[in-house]
Design an enzyme around this catalytic site. Structure first.
Site, short mmCIF file in Angstrom:
data_model
loop_
_atom_site.label_atom_id
_atom_site.label_comp_id
_atom_site.label_asym_id
_atom_site.label_seq_id
_atom_site.Cartn_x
_atom_site.Cartn_y
_atom_site.Cartn_z
N LYS A 1 -92.17 -74.85 53.80
CA LYS A 1 -92.40 -76.26 54.10
C LYS A 1 -91.73 -77.16 53.05
CE LYS A 1 -94.60 -79.59 56.24
NZ LYS A 1 -94.21 -80.04 57.54
N LYS B 1 -101.87 -79.70 59.38
CA LYS B 1 -103.07 -80.50 59.69
C LYS B 1 -103.68 -80.16 61.05
CE LYS B 1 -101.88 -83.97 62.78
NZ LYS B 1 -100.63 -83.45 63.21
#
Ligand code: ADP
Ligand code: MG
Length: 313
Positions: free
Chosen positions: A128, A213
């Protein structure tokens, strides 16, 4: 119904905006209007949200300011982003409830840690990208100094990559449930939560990683026994053959039907992939229904008339 609402980046910042406070406040207000519509309709809402642009900005501020004040590690930057976003939501929601004459449902934003497994394979493969772009030379110097992983990010410059481990449990689950019992509207697990690991002696430690998330949203939904997981984003529905002439929007599917489409590879890693994965997990773990929809059609999606609905079966 108790509804877990997972908000995407567009809930706080629109594509192309700079990210100043006024813009973010204005977007948050629009988002809060959607949330309050659900409260008006008699639902109990638990909110989680992304933090990409905000934590990105904090990392850059830390980087640029580091000759004057010490830069903070990623877990602390994540906590800062939960605070700044949570504050905007609390302020906006309280004012909106006041203007609408709604009693109760006062917002409570909670700094939230999410447990990850130190043996998660993601730790061996950071994927990421986070923080500022560097030149190749600066990145290589940084790699030598810190042992961090940096990659050439699609020709846009060099960027640090961190692991994105799977969320296991919401550390603050009991606190969140206690707040819900008292009737507060809880905002929690922002940015996927602050990733922490449990050490052998039972204590917790923050790690340099980020959690998706939507996947953390599923864990939160399970922790509060939500009836519905709603993932709100900037497209009206999930599509197969997305962005091709064969594109087809999906209305309502069973768990099995969606699992089959997922196996066919229709949902891109890093965007729609984790949303579908989170929705499937929620229903597989006993949830009634999950929906992926546009933020602008939140109440309609809750009521089942918009978005992509995923149900048992
Ligand atoms: P968020 O901030 O809400 O998490 P993302 O950018 O991560 O937003 O994911 C939403 C984006 O996913 C959409 O804007 C869309 O371009 C993209 N996307 C990728 N695959 C699909 C698909 N199969 N169906 C719909 N949207 C898709
Ligand atoms: Mg996303």
């Amino acid at each position: 119904m108790r509804v877990l609402v997972a908000l995407g980046g567009n809930a706080i910042l629109q594509r192309g905006q700079k990210g100043n406070a006024a813009e973010q406040r204005e977007n948050v207000q629009k988002t809060v209007t959607q949330i309050v519509r659900m409260i008006h309709a008699g639902h109990e809402v638990v909110v989680t949200h992304g933090n990409g642009p905000q934590v990105g900005a904090i990392l850059i501020q830390n980087e640029l300011g580091s000759s004057s004040v010490p830069a903070m590690p990623m877990d602390i930057c994540g906590a800062e982003s939960q605070g700044l976003i949570g504050y905007m939501f609390c302020q906006s929601m309280q004012n909106t409830l006041l203007a609408d004459g709604i009693d109760g449902h006062a917002p409570a934003c909670l700094i939230t840690r999410v447990e990850v497994d130190p043996a998660d394979p993601a730790f061996a493969h950071p994927t990421k990208p986070v923080g500022p772009f560097y030149t190749e030379e600066a990145a290589k110097k940084r790699i030598a100094e810190t042992g961090e992983t940096w990659i050439d990010d699609a020709g846009r410059g060099w960027r640090r990559v961190v692991p994105s481990p799977d969320p296991k449990t919401i550390v603050e689950a009991d606190v969140i449930n206690a707040l819900l019992e008292k009737g507060f509207t809880v905002i929690a697990s922002g940015g996927g939560g602050i990733p922490v690991i449990r050490k052998d002696d039972g204590t917790w430690e923050g790690v340099e990683a980020v959690i998706d998330k939507d996947l953390a949203g599923e864990r939160l939904a399970a922790s509060v026994k939500a009836d519905l997981l709603m993932i709100l984003t900037d497209v009206p529905q999930v599509a197969i053959n997305y962005n091709t002439p064969q594109q087809k929007w999906l209305d309502k599917l069973t768990l099995t039907e969606m699992e089959n489409l997922e196996k066919e590879g229709h949902f891109k890693a890093g965007s729609m992939g984790p949303k579908v994965k989170a929705a499937l997990r929620f229903v597989r773990n006993g949830g009634q229904r999950a929906v992926i929809a546009s933020l602008d059609e939140a109440l309609e999606a809750l009521e089942g008339t918009k978005g992509t609905q995923i149900v048992k079966g």
